[in-house]
Design an enzyme around this catalytic site. Structure first.
Site, mmCIF file in Angstrom:
data_model
loop_
_atom_site.group_PDB
_atom_site.id
_atom_site.type_symbol
_atom_site.label_atom_id
_atom_site.label_comp_id
_atom_site.label_asym_id
_atom_site.label_seq_id
_atom_site.Cartn_x
_atom_site.Cartn_y
_atom_site.Cartn_z
ATOM 1 N N GLY A 1 0.880 -1.134 -0.054
ATOM 2 C CA GLY A 1 0.046 -0.121 0.103
ATOM 3 C C GLY A 1 0.902 1.159 -0.081
ATOM 4 O O GLY A 1 0.321 2.276 -0.369
ATOM 5 N N ASP A 2 2.158 1.266 0.444
ATOM 6 C CA ASP A 2 2.870 2.222 0.185
ATOM 7 C C ASP A 2 4.384 1.757 0.130
ATOM 8 O O ASP A 2 5.049 1.965 1.207
ATOM 9 C CB ASP A 2 2.709 3.359 1.365
ATOM 10 C CG ASP A 2 3.499 4.543 1.268
ATOM 11 O OD1 ASP A 2 3.921 4.879 0.240
ATOM 12 O OD2 ASP A 2 3.776 5.343 2.061
ATOM 13 N N ALA A 3 4.707 1.172 -0.937
ATOM 14 C CA ALA A 3 6.178 0.382 -0.938
ATOM 15 C C ALA A 3 7.164 1.270 -1.206
ATOM 16 O O ALA A 3 7.910 0.811 -1.941
ATOM 17 C CB ALA A 3 5.938 -0.737 -2.024
#
Length: 269
Positions: free
Chosen positions: A194-196
């Protein structure tokens, strides 16, 4: 030139410690270690054990710490993520306390000096996450449809090309929204981080992947939603030329169409 679309960084000056963080610390030393673009703060508490506290002021709906606590508790059965110790809210804000996990952030100076090693570890760690988390048991959604709704909310609030990354500022609102209305077919449905971005992977000192952090938007989506942002963030933090290393470590070939789509979606949503 810095092409990062948002600014998250180690605080450079004094940071006021919220009352709840001071209370949670007790006699432990409190060190601010991260500030995100929305004002959320992360503190390290060094006492008998090391803990981390994420805190966000009330009225910041973009950061859902109770939701992150739920996602971490679910994911820790299969993946290397921090263990939740406590979380809560009060009139001032919300907080999430996690146990320390071994490793240093991939933006630590140690890895800024060895970006090729770090890029490979990020790619390997992302593949491990996508392979480990069970799609059929995941209750969290990070679909294009959900994220498009958030993009439309931001546009309604007055955000536009001036708020986007340089790569997208040549688009007007109508053109950008039209592109997002036609997503590519899903390549492989996985539970995405989701927020790599680079800071959200921890590495062991020998360069191996250690753990994932900051999983507040973890959910079901095409794996390219993560891969597009992970490779984009290599440019922000290390400079150009490392995306091929990440793709090789993940064991996938680049997909220009999906990368372009999911970077635009990330920017607007």
């Amino acid at each position: 030139m810095d092409n990062r679309p948002v600014i998250s960084e180690v605080p450079a000056g004094p940071v006021p410690v919220p009352g709840v963080v001071a209370a949670l610390a007790g006699g432990a030393a409190v060190t601010p270690v991260w500030r995100n673009e929305l004002g959320g703060l992360t503190f390290r508490l060094d006492g008998e054990t090391t803990r981390y506290v994420k805190w966000v002021a009330a009225g910041t709906p973009e950061i859902d710490l109770p939701g992150e606590a739920e996602r971490l508790a679910w994911a820790q059965r299969w993946a290397r993520v921090p263990r939740v110790l406590d979380h809560g809210t009060d009139a001032e804000g919300a907080w999430l306390v996690t146990a320390a996990v071994p490793g240093r952030s991939a933006v630590d100076p140690r890895w800024q000096a060895e970006p090729a090693t770090a890029s490979a570890a990020i790619g390997h760690g992302l593949r491990l996450l996508h392979d480990a988390l069970p799609v059929d048991r995941c209750p969290f959604d990070w679909s294009v449809e959900r994220r498009l709704a958030r993009a439309d909310e931001r546009v309604a609030d007055g955000e536009g090309p001036a708020d986007w990354a340089p790569e997208h500022r040549h688009l007007d609102l109508a053109e950008a929204r039209a592109r997002l209305a036609e997503p590519p077919a899903i390549d492989r449905l996985v539970v995405c981080h989701g927020d790599a971005c680079v800071p959200n992977t921890l590495l062991h000192d020998d360069g191996r992947f250690a753990a994932h952090v900051d999983l507040g938007t973890l959910g079901l989506a095409d794996r390219w939603a993560d891969l597009a942002v992970a490779t984009w963030s290599l440019e922000w933090d290390y400079g150009p030329g490392f995306d091929g290393i990440l793709y090789d470590a993940y064991e996938i070939a680049p997909d220009a169409e999906r990368v372009a789509y999911y970077r635009l979606l990330y920017d607007l949503a």
